[in-house]
Design a protein around this motif. Structure first.
Motif, mmCIF file in Angstrom:
data_model
loop_
_atom_site.group_PDB
_atom_site.id
_atom_site.type_symbol
_atom_site.label_atom_id
_atom_site.label_comp_id
_atom_site.label_asym_id
_atom_site.label_seq_id
_atom_site.Cartn_x
_atom_site.Cartn_y
_atom_site.Cartn_z
ATOM 1 N N LEU A 259 73.281 17.275 39.820
ATOM 2 C CA LEU A 259 74.509 17.557 39.077
ATOM 3 C C LEU A 259 74.368 18.818 38.235
ATOM 4 O O LEU A 259 75.275 19.660 38.208
ATOM 5 C CB LEU A 259 74.854 16.368 38.172
ATOM 6 C CG LEU A 259 75.977 16.606 37.158
ATOM 7 C CD1 LEU A 259 77.308 16.836 37.856
ATOM 8 C CD2 LEU A 259 76.072 15.449 36.168
ATOM 9 N N MET B 67 81.307 12.807 35.928
ATOM 10 C CA MET B 67 81.384 13.504 37.212
ATOM 11 C C MET B 67 81.026 12.525 38.333
ATOM 12 O O MET B 67 79.932 12.556 38.884
ATOM 13 C CB MET B 67 80.437 14.711 37.218
ATOM 14 C CG MET B 67 80.975 15.914 36.488
ATOM 15 S SD MET B 67 82.443 16.570 37.314
ATOM 16 C CE MET B 67 82.751 18.033 36.312
ATOM 17 N N ILE C 148 83.041 19.221 43.665
ATOM 18 C CA ILE C 148 82.966 19.068 42.211
ATOM 19 C C ILE C 148 84.217 19.661 41.557
ATOM 20 O O ILE C 148 84.872 20.547 42.128
ATOM 21 C CB ILE C 148 81.680 19.727 41.666
ATOM 22 C CG1 ILE C 148 81.322 19.149 40.296
ATOM 23 C CG2 ILE C 148 81.810 21.256 41.621
ATOM 24 C CD1 ILE C 148 79.881 19.333 39.918
ATOM 25 N N ILE D 287 80.303 14.501 42.997
ATOM 26 C CA ILE D 287 79.400 15.657 42.924
ATOM 27 C C ILE D 287 79.844 16.739 43.901
ATOM 28 O O ILE D 287 79.699 17.934 43.643
ATOM 29 C CB ILE D 287 77.950 15.234 43.243
ATOM 30 C CG1 ILE D 287 77.524 14.027 42.391
ATOM 31 C CG2 ILE D 287 76.997 16.397 43.035
ATOM 32 C CD1 ILE D 287 77.435 14.282 40.920
ATOM 33 N N LYS D 288 80.396 16.314 45.007
ATOM 34 C CA LYS D 288 80.893 17.261 46.009
ATOM 35 C C LYS D 288 82.104 16.660 46.703
ATOM 36 O O LYS D 288 81.977 15.578 47.278
ATOM 37 C CB LYS D 288 79.798 17.566 47.030
ATOM 38 C CG LYS D 288 80.213 18.584 48.107
ATOM 39 C CD LYS D 288 79.146 18.695 49.177
ATOM 40 C CE LYS D 288 79.592 19.636 50.286
ATOM 41 N NZ LYS D 288 78.616 19.667 51.397
ATOM 42 N N ARG E 27 74.333 16.757 49.124
ATOM 43 C CA ARG E 27 75.353 17.765 48.826
ATOM 44 C C ARG E 27 75.095 19.070 49.581
ATOM 45 O O ARG E 27 75.993 19.898 49.723
ATOM 46 C CB ARG E 27 75.463 17.997 47.315
ATOM 47 C CG ARG E 27 74.464 18.935 46.679
ATOM 48 C CD ARG E 27 74.728 19.018 45.175
ATOM 49 N NE ARG E 27 73.912 20.046 44.544
ATOM 50 C CZ ARG E 27 74.327 21.289 44.311
ATOM 51 N NH1 ARG E 27 75.545 21.652 44.645
ATOM 52 N NH2 ARG E 27 73.519 22.169 43.741
ATOM 53 N N THR F 254 76.647 11.588 35.193
ATOM 54 C CA THR F 254 77.018 10.912 36.426
ATOM 55 C C THR F 254 76.229 9.621 36.555
ATOM 56 O O THR F 254 75.123 9.497 36.013
ATOM 57 C CB THR F 254 76.786 11.832 37.651
ATOM 58 O OG1 THR F 254 77.441 11.272 38.795
ATOM 59 C CG2 THR F 254 75.325 12.034 37.948
#
Length: 242
Positions: free
Chosen positions: A191, A158, A164, A161-162, A64, A132
């Motif tokens: 996360l 989620m 987000i 993650i990116k 990320r 996640t």
């Protein structure tokens, strides 16, 4: 292959895909924004008996942090199939995080997914658990147990993650009394960090992060390791009550 118009899908253990190949990913894929899809398996302590050397706990943070990279961490086989189909529609690098341990099926084939949009499960106001990957099923089981005691929480899957889902994070912070993140990953730059970054900028409040606390994993059966590190249903319930 990517420079010639193909869409390469690359797969190996996360410890190699994100760790050993990091330099190549950074300079040869992300910098030129090539259309390469990295599907990394065997992530987290749930790799089990392979031990600390092969339990990749830092890959979300590594990936990320890279410009141009989209990062997904899926929770069941339905979501995995969807993710593999959807990332074909994204132009640029994508990292998909996959585990090893068998996990329950959470979603049916009619569930709608969207990259960058979390999935809220339940409307409880006592707490929100942002989860996640494998941790989503553990969070759902904790939710069901707590409801028997009159404690009502919501779980947010989620899977992206990116980028987000900032809007959903802030919404849950405003609507629930307690916020918890849980991940089969280091609490550093995973996360939990991503959620805290959003809230520090938009709606400052306390967040409890559950995950690996700046340590390597251990060798052992996956279920026992999740219990040892508090990353299972019981660990979540203890934290909610505390």
């Amino acid at each position: 292959m990517a420079t010639c118009g193909k869409i390469p899908f690359v797969s190996t253990f996360a410890i190699f895909a994100a760790g050993r190949a990091y330099d190549q990913i950074r300079n040869s894929i992300c910098y030129p924004k090539l259309n390469v899809k990295i599907c990394a398996t065997h992530a987290g302590i749930s790799v089990g008996e392979d031990g600390a050397t092969h339990q990749m706990l830092e890959d979300i943070g590594l990936m990320r942090g890279l410009p141009n990279m989209t990062v997904l961490s899926v929770s069941d086989d339905t979501q995995t199939k969807w993710a593999i189909q959807e990332i074909l529609n994204i132009q640029g690098p994508v990292y998909v995080r996959l585990g090893r341990l068998k996990s329950p099926v959470i979603y049916d084939q009619n569930q709608t997914f969207e990259i960058g949009k979390g999935i809220q499960i339940g409307n409880g106001t006592d707490a929100t658990i942002f989860a996640t990957g494998l941790m989503v099923s553990e969070a759902i089981m904790a939710k069901e147990e707590l409801e028997k005691e009159g404690i009502y929480i919501r779980v947010v899957d989620m899977h992206t993650i990116k980028p987000i889902d900032r809007e959903l994070i802030v919404k849950c912070a405003k609507e629930t009394k307690k916020l918890i993140t849980i991940e089969d990953h280091s609490i550093i730059n995973g996360l939990g960090s991503a959620v805290c970054e959003v809230l520090s900028e938009e709606y400052p409040c306390k967040v409890t992060r559950l995950g690996m606390k700046d340590t390597f994993g251990k060798s052992g059966k996956a279920e026992k390791l999740l219990e040892y590190f508090g990353l299972n249903k019981e660990g979540i319930i203890r934290e909610i009550k505390r």
